[in-house]
Design a protein around this motif. Sequence first.
Motif, PDB file in Angstrom:
ATOM      1  N   ASP A 140       0.814  -1.206   0.000  1.00  0.00           N
ATOM      2  CA  ASP A 140       0.000   0.000   0.000  1.00  0.00           C
ATOM      3  C   ASP A 140       0.854   1.266   0.000  1.00  0.00           C
ATOM      4  O   ASP A 140       0.308   2.362   0.014  1.00  0.00           O
ATOM      5  CB  ASP A 140      -0.941   0.018   1.214  1.00  0.00           C
ATOM      6  N   GLY A 141       2.166   1.116   0.037  1.00  0.00           N
ATOM      7  CA  GLY A 141       3.044   2.279   0.025  1.00  0.00           C
ATOM      8  C   GLY A 141       3.321   2.852   1.402  1.00  0.00           C
ATOM      9  O   GLY A 141       3.846   3.943   1.524  1.00  0.00           O
ATOM     10  N   ARG A 142       2.962   2.132   2.440  1.00  0.00           N
ATOM     11  CA  ARG A 142       3.252   2.601   3.798  1.00  0.00           C
ATOM     12  C   ARG A 142       4.595   2.065   4.247  1.00  0.00           C
ATOM     13  O   ARG A 142       4.908   0.893   4.067  1.00  0.00           O
ATOM     14  CB  ARG A 142       2.190   2.124   4.794  1.00  0.00           C
ATOM     15  N   GLY A 143       5.391   2.944   4.851  1.00  0.00           N
ATOM     16  CA  GLY A 143       6.667   2.520   5.402  1.00  0.00           C
ATOM     17  C   GLY A 143       6.451   1.731   6.681  1.00  0.00           C
ATOM     18  O   GLY A 143       5.377   1.785   7.298  1.00  0.00           O
ATOM     19  N   LEU A 144       7.484   1.031   7.094  1.00  0.00           N
ATOM     20  CA  LEU A 144       7.397   0.244   8.319  1.00  0.00           C
ATOM     21  C   LEU A 144       7.113   1.145   9.524  1.00  0.00           C
ATOM     22  O   LEU A 144       6.408   0.747  10.454  1.00  0.00           O
ATOM     23  CB  LEU A 144       8.689  -0.547   8.524  1.00  0.00           C
TER      24      LEU A 144
END
Length: 156
Positions: A140-144
């Motif tokens: 989804d394009g979210r960073g850790l």
Amino acid sequence: MDNRQAIGSWLSGPRAAMEEAGGDFGYRGEQLGLPEEGPGSIARPGRRLGAIAVDWGLCFLIAYSLVTDGYDPRTTGNWTLLVFFVLGVLTVGTVGSTPGKRLFGLRVITLETGTVNPLRALLRTALLCLAVPALIWDRDGRGLHDRLARTVEVRI
């Protein structure tokens, strides 16, 4: 399959290879219940990088003005990181965006309440300062750092 097609699928990554094979990943943010485009959609990487560059530059200028001994890359870098941390915690924890994010039309939200509380902002910013969590992204394009803080960066 000829060599060009095999190399092309390898270079374009696993997502492109799966899509060519008939797999459907949907759009970024679909699993989170966010729209595909427009306000509330997942922020694109270019905007996110632009926002962080503006924030880092602003923090560098503030840190440089705090260091009275002249420019020393070692101390100015440490001060810049500290100012970046404080700026991120205070601005994301109160208004939901840093000056760079506001300039690029971005905001950090939670999916449950829509606003980020100061503790989540503290966790998110601390992980962002480590840099490694920000370099690991999900589909989804979210960073850790966003996943662990249970936040998402969206367009406004």
